[in-house]
Design a protein around this motif. Structure first.
Motif, PDB file in Angstrom:
ATOM      1  N   GLU A  47     -30.921 -12.544 -53.204  1.00  0.00           N
ATOM      2  CA  GLU A  47     -30.031 -13.529 -52.601  1.00  0.00           C
ATOM      3  C   GLU A  47     -29.686 -14.618 -53.608  1.00  0.00           C
ATOM      4  O   GLU A  47     -30.537 -15.065 -54.379  1.00  0.00           O
ATOM      5  CB  GLU A  47     -30.704 -14.155 -51.382  1.00  0.00           C
ATOM      6  CG  GLU A  47     -29.795 -15.058 -50.570  1.00  0.00           C
ATOM      7  CD  GLU A  47     -30.437 -15.515 -49.260  1.00  0.00           C
ATOM      8  OE1 GLU A  47     -29.883 -16.407 -48.622  1.00  0.00           O
ATOM      9  OE2 GLU A  47     -31.496 -14.960 -48.927  1.00  0.00           O
ATOM     10  N   ALA A  48     -28.415 -15.046 -53.605  1.00  0.00           N
ATOM     11  CA  ALA A  48     -27.990 -16.118 -54.498  1.00  0.00           C
ATOM     12  C   ALA A  48     -28.654 -17.427 -54.113  1.00  0.00           C
ATOM     13  O   ALA A  48     -28.898 -17.703 -52.928  1.00  0.00           O
ATOM     14  CB  ALA A  48     -26.471 -16.255 -54.455  1.00  0.00           C
ATOM     15  N   SER A  49     -28.956 -18.248 -55.122  1.00  0.00           N
ATOM     16  CA  SER A  49     -29.578 -19.546 -54.861  1.00  0.00           C
ATOM     17  C   SER A  49     -28.590 -20.498 -54.199  1.00  0.00           C
ATOM     18  O   SER A  49     -27.387 -20.449 -54.461  1.00  0.00           O
ATOM     19  CB  SER A  49     -30.072 -20.174 -56.171  1.00  0.00           C
ATOM     20  OG  SER A  49     -31.034 -19.365 -56.785  1.00  0.00           O
ATOM     21  N   ASN A  50     -29.114 -21.371 -53.360  1.00  0.00           N
ATOM     22  CA  ASN A  50     -28.348 -22.476 -52.779  1.00  0.00           C
ATOM     23  C   ASN A  50     -29.340 -23.582 -52.500  1.00  0.00           C
ATOM     24  O   ASN A  50     -29.748 -23.814 -51.370  1.00  0.00           O
ATOM     25  CB  ASN A  50     -27.629 -22.035 -51.502  1.00  0.00           C
ATOM     26  CG  ASN A  50     -26.684 -23.112 -50.983  1.00  0.00           C
ATOM     27  OD1 ASN A  50     -26.506 -24.161 -51.598  1.00  0.00           O
ATOM     28  ND2 ASN A  50     -26.061 -22.852 -49.836  1.00  0.00           N
ATOM     29  N   ASP A  51     -29.748 -24.246 -53.574  1.00  0.00           N
ATOM     30  CA  ASP A  51     -30.879 -25.158 -53.504  1.00  0.00           C
ATOM     31  C   ASP A  51     -30.533 -26.469 -54.203  1.00  0.00           C
ATOM     32  O   ASP A  51     -30.005 -26.472 -55.321  1.00  0.00           O
ATOM     33  CB  ASP A  51     -32.096 -24.520 -54.157  1.00  0.00           C
ATOM     34  CG  ASP A  51     -32.502 -23.231 -53.458  1.00  0.00           C
ATOM     35  OD1 ASP A  51     -33.309 -23.310 -52.531  1.00  0.00           O
ATOM     36  OD2 ASP A  51     -31.987 -22.161 -53.847  1.00  0.00           O
ATOM     37  N   TRP A  52     -30.860 -27.576 -53.524  1.00  0.00           N
ATOM     38  CA  TRP A  52     -30.501 -28.904 -54.011  1.00  0.00           C
ATOM     39  C   TRP A  52     -31.744 -29.715 -54.321  1.00  0.00           C
ATOM     40  O   TRP A  52     -32.754 -29.634 -53.615  1.00  0.00           O
ATOM     41  CB  TRP A  52     -29.683 -29.650 -52.961  1.00  0.00           C
ATOM     42  CG  TRP A  52     -28.279 -29.131 -52.782  1.00  0.00           C
ATOM     43  CD1 TRP A  52     -27.891 -28.039 -52.061  1.00  0.00           C
ATOM     44  CD2 TRP A  52     -27.093 -29.708 -53.333  1.00  0.00           C
ATOM     45  NE1 TRP A  52     -26.530 -27.880 -52.126  1.00  0.00           N
ATOM     46  CE2 TRP A  52     -26.013 -28.905 -52.893  1.00  0.00           C
ATOM     47  CE3 TRP A  52     -26.833 -30.812 -54.130  1.00  0.00           C
ATOM     48  CZ2 TRP A  52     -24.698 -29.183 -53.246  1.00  0.00           C
ATOM     49  CZ3 TRP A  52     -25.523 -31.103 -54.483  1.00  0.00           C
ATOM     50  CH2 TRP A  52     -24.461 -30.287 -54.043  1.00  0.00           C
ATOM     51  N   LEU A  53     -31.623 -30.542 -55.368  1.00  0.00           N
ATOM     52  CA  LEU A  53     -32.623 -31.545 -55.704  1.00  0.00           C
ATOM     53  C   LEU A  53     -31.869 -32.868 -55.844  1.00  0.00           C
ATOM     54  O   LEU A  53     -31.044 -33.025 -56.752  1.00  0.00           O
ATOM     55  CB  LEU A  53     -33.341 -31.178 -57.006  1.00  0.00           C
ATOM     56  CG  LEU A  53     -34.464 -32.108 -57.450  1.00  0.00           C
ATOM     57  CD1 LEU A  53     -35.615 -32.076 -56.452  1.00  0.00           C
ATOM     58  CD2 LEU A  53     -34.962 -31.727 -58.842  1.00  0.00           C
ATOM     59  N   ILE A  54     -32.132 -33.822 -54.927  1.00  0.00           N
ATOM     60  CA  ILE A  54     -31.335 -35.058 -54.846  1.00  0.00           C
ATOM     61  C   ILE A  54     -32.218 -36.256 -55.150  1.00  0.00           C
ATOM     62  O   ILE A  54     -33.324 -36.390 -54.617  1.00  0.00           O
ATOM     63  CB  ILE A  54     -30.666 -35.185 -53.468  1.00  0.00           C
ATOM     64  CG1 ILE A  54     -29.732 -33.972 -53.247  1.00  0.00           C
ATOM     65  CG2 ILE A  54     -29.908 -36.492 -53.342  1.00  0.00           C
ATOM     66  CD1 ILE A  54     -29.026 -33.970 -51.917  1.00  0.00           C
ATOM     67  N   SER A  55     -31.728 -37.131 -55.989  1.00  0.00           N
ATOM     68  CA  SER A  55     -32.498 -38.251 -56.525  1.00  0.00           C
ATOM     69  C   SER A  55     -32.736 -39.347 -55.495  1.00  0.00           C
ATOM     70  O   SER A  55     -32.058 -39.409 -54.458  1.00  0.00           O
ATOM     71  CB  SER A  55     -31.747 -38.861 -57.714  1.00  0.00           C
ATOM     72  OG  SER A  55     -30.625 -39.622 -57.260  1.00  0.00           O
TER      73      SER A  55
END
Length: 797
Positions: free
Chosen positions: A69-77
């Motif tokens: 599966e393609a990634s769909n991941d966020w890292l928010i400051s």
């Protein structure tokens, strides 16, 4: 003194090009878990493969891959706030992988995914190099914002890493970028060449005071100042007043251009480097291996019948290689419908009048006869190829064979060498590799020992007692030579031979090692010829070891896989249906042969014709042994089954098999592209003195056919008396009890087959008799019942 002043001034400029100290609003290098937990993680696709912190990883923060599966991941400051309206520079350090990763960087007013409304930058196919990036944004006084990093890599990649993030004020946000070096370019006749570059301002502020420069091959830099303002979004093409000296023929020059400004906010794009080659005819001595590191741009190909069969500079990729050495070769690919009518012409070569030796290696196929000729001419055209050098009709050699040819050029001139393929339709590949052209005198004699082809490093059969060597006369007149064989510095045999000009001669001294005692010996071969002009290649020394009776030996002549061996498949592939029924579920089986002088009638084979994976991972494990002295060896015969698909495998040793963390195997020999001819190979086990060890052969071919193994033996200071672990064996009423663990035979009717350490059956009785008749030692017991089969190693006291 002038040079020192210019270099000192340049150093000052480079130091001045570093951005001035600016107010930093936010900075992190994710050194601790607390740094990471202050950020928000969103696993949007819910695959549990999302941004994470691992102190053992470098960098510590990364987003791992998902196989499907393609990634769909966020890292928010966390929130970042500027005290005034200001332009900010958001910079970061990122790292992709060999497989190529995708990253988007965004910003917005909140810390949720939906708040990430403004795009800062997008990167696709990020490789494994650590690189920096940035974008500029306008911030409002007292209004918080967040920065988000989105991983959107495709399935089955590897890892996207984030090493650092910094947000700082950019009071004068100009950014100079060297876009292009438009001159010089590769070509003939280069001398004092104009240097022209294109520079752009991709920042938000104008550049009014900046410097440009270039340097050739890391030499002294040429630096010039530009007094023209460069507004945001504008570009300038600049020609340096000082030209570049590119006058060395065939030299590959590095041309590096740079732009310098004290307020530049990003120095990573200030420099650009290109390679420029001064094209000119090659000189003698000349050589080419058709490698990707060579300049092959002057090769010319002519497909006269315009079909699918044609010459090409073939570069090996993945699991398939046709090169003799390295990665590249010159190759003709056949057509099913048309006979060959195709030319490959090499780059120009400047020669002197007189004799030259043209040498190259060629390979065809035994059941697909190829036809080709080699010519020379004075122009790179088919019409100019009027001087035939050699013709092969047919060429039937599976393995590479050397062609050595004399050419007498009538005058100093530039020549071209052409290969013409006229094979019949629907044949196979024809390959050329490792070509050289050398000048030789009309009275030249140069004898050389190419190699000692027999014995190898180990002697264990009668055929190994013959010394076989390959001698070549690289000169152009015939000569007499005396060949001396010395063993342990004592002359053992001598004989005289005539070697013709350019002849490749195989010489045998039968049974010269017949009386050689067990142990290590030195064999020296020496050519004696008064006319030889080069004595440096006349001596070759090889160390060999004469082996005694093996302690454990597998020749597979009973036609069955030994029960003492165990097998494992670690890849997830499935055996191709056409691979054959001989293989077991782990990919190992027994092949019958027409009687072979070394291999006998049966061999063990490992299957590498596997679907679903690019590389197999198949293992065969040998019984545990103890090394009791330095004179210990593990020796085997091996060859590839196919002439085209050559096998790769590793020989591994575990010297701590009782480790509570599990057995760890280290590679002690790695064999790449095993020969189709049977090779005797071996490893010394002397460094494991006092240890119990496990040995495994690990097949790792990239989708080939099969690896052949035979005559596998443990020699010398090897003991099969393994006392660690199993302490007791018993048998009662059709069962074997090992260390109080019962292997049930069921009503006394089970068959209990027992093998010794070498894999030979020593008992096939039932019940108590299966064990009671054994001598003390180490055994394997296989118990077959209605419920199935189980095998265990045990010691009979």
């Amino acid at each position: 003194m002038l040079m020192k002043k210019r270099l000192t001034w340049l150093l000052g400029c480079l130091l001045a090009s570093l951005p001035s100290m600016a107010q930093v609003l936010f900075s992190t290098s994710f050194d601790t878990i607390d740094d990471f937990t202050s950020w928000k993680v969103y696993d949007v696709n819910g695959d549990e493969k999302t941004w994470q912190f691992n102190i053992e990883a470098d960098p510590h923060v990364f987003c791992p891959y998902n196989s499907s599966e393609a990634s769909n991941d966020w890292l928010i400051s966390p929130a970042i706030t500027a005290a005034e309206d200001v332009t900010l520079m958001v910079s970061y350090t990122i790292k992709g992988s060999y497989y190529g990763e995708n990253l988007g960087v965004y910003y917005g007013a909140g810390d949720a995914v939906d708040d990430m409304t403004s795009e800062g930058a997008v990167y696709e196919a990020l490789n494994g190099d650590v690189r920096g990036g940035y974008f500029l944004m306008e911030a409002k006084a007292g209004k918080a914002f967040h920065v988000g990093f989105k991983c959107f890599s495709n399935p089955d990649k590897w890892r996207l890493s984030l090493a650092s993030v910094e947000v700082k004020v950019a009071k004068n946000p100009l950014d100079l970028k060297v876009d292009e070096i438009t001159s010089p370019v590769t070509g003939p006749g280069l001398a004092q060449e104009k240097v022209k570059i294109k520079v752009s301002n991709i920042g938000f502020a104008a550049a009014s005071d900046y410097t440009v420069g270039y340097r050739i091959d890391n030499g002294e830099p040429v630096v010039e100042k530009i007094n023209k303002e460069l507004a945001p979004g504008e570009s300038i093409e600049y020609e340096f007043a000082t030209p570049a000296d590119l006058s060395i023929p065939r030299h590959l020059y590095s041309v590096k251009a740079f732009a310098i400004n004290a307020d530049d906010i990003d120095n990573t794009n200030d420099t650009l480097e290109v390679n420029v080659r001064h094209k000119a005819p090659a000189s003698v001595p000349y050589s080419t291996g058709f490698e990707p590191t060579e300049d092959l741009s002057d090769l010319k190909f002519f497909n006269l019948n315009e079909d699918g069969g044609e010459w090409q500079a073939y570069m090996s990729s993945g699991w398939f290689s046709m090169a003799r050495n390295g990665y590249g070769c010159l190759a003709y690919n056949y057509s099913k419908e048309n006979n060959g009518n195709d030319w490959a012409i090499l780059e120009p070569i400047q020669v002197e009048a007189g004799y030259h030796a043209l040498k190259f290696w060629y390979s065809a196929t035994s059941d697909h006869p190829e036809k080709f000729s080699v010519y020379w001419g004075t122009e790179p055209t088919v019409e100019a190829m009027t001087n035939k050098i050699v013709d092969y009709n047919p060429a039937l050699n599976d393995a590479y064979q050397e062609s050595i040819n004399l050419i007498n050029f009538p005058e100093n001139q530039t020549v071209y060498i052409g290969f013409y393929c006229y094979s019949d339709k629907d044949e196979n590949w024809l390959t050329i590799d490792d070509l050289t052209l050398d000048k030789v005198s009309s009275t030249s004699v140069d004898l050389a020992i190419q190699k000692i082809s027999n014995p190898t490093n180990y002697i264990r059969t009668e055929s190994d007692r013959t010394v076989k060597l390959e001698v070549r006369n690289i000169g152009i007149i015939s000569t007499e030579v005396t060949v001396n064989i010395s063993v342990d510095d004592k002359l053992a045999a001598t004989s005289d031979y005539t070697v013709k000009a350019q002849e490749f001669k195989t010489i045998e001294f039968k049974d010269v090692l017949a009386d050689l005692a067990e142990g290590t010996h030195s064999i020296k071969v020496e050519l004696v010829c008064d006319k030889d002009e080069n004595a440096e290649n006349n001596v070759l020394v090889q160390e060999v070891k004469v082996l005694g009776t093996p302690v454990i030996y597998y020749d597979f002549e009973d036609g069955e896989l030994p029960a003492a061996l165990t097998y494992e498949t670690k890849d997830e592939g499935t055996q191709n249906p056409n691979a054959g029924p001989e293989f077991n579920e782990y990919g190992w089986g027994i092949f019958p042969l027409v009687t072979h002088p070394v291999l006998g009638n049966y061999v063990m084979a490992g299957n590498s014709w596997v679907d679903g994976v690019n590389e197999v991972d198949r293992w065969v494990y040998f019984p545990r042994v103890k090394v009791t002295g330095e004179n210990a060896d593990f020796v085997w015969n091996a060859n590839s089954f196919s002439t085209i698909f050559l096998e790769d495998y590793n020989v591994k040793v575990c010297d701590d098999p009782y480790n509570s963390w599990g057995a760890w195997y280290s590679t002690v020999m790695s064999v790449k592209q095993e020969s189709i001819y049977t090779k005797c190979r071996g490893i010394s086990l002397g460094k494991y003195v006092g240890k119990e060890i496990d040995i495994a052969i690990n097949l790792v071919s990239k989708n080939c056919e099969a690896l052949i193994l035979d005559n596998i033996g443990f020699y010398g200071d090897i003991s099969t008396d393994i006392t660690t672990g199993v302490k007791n064996v018993n048998a009662t009423d059709g069962a074997i009890i090992v260390d109080d663990q019962m292997i049930t035979a069921g009503n006394g009717n089970a068959a209990i087959t027992i093998f010794d350490a070498s894999g030979r059956i020593v008992s096939a009785a039932q019940g108590n008799a299966a064990v009671s008749q054994l001598q003390p030692g180490v055994y394997m017991a296989t118990v077959k019942t209605a419920a199935g089969k189980r095998t265990v190693k045990f010691i009979k006291k």
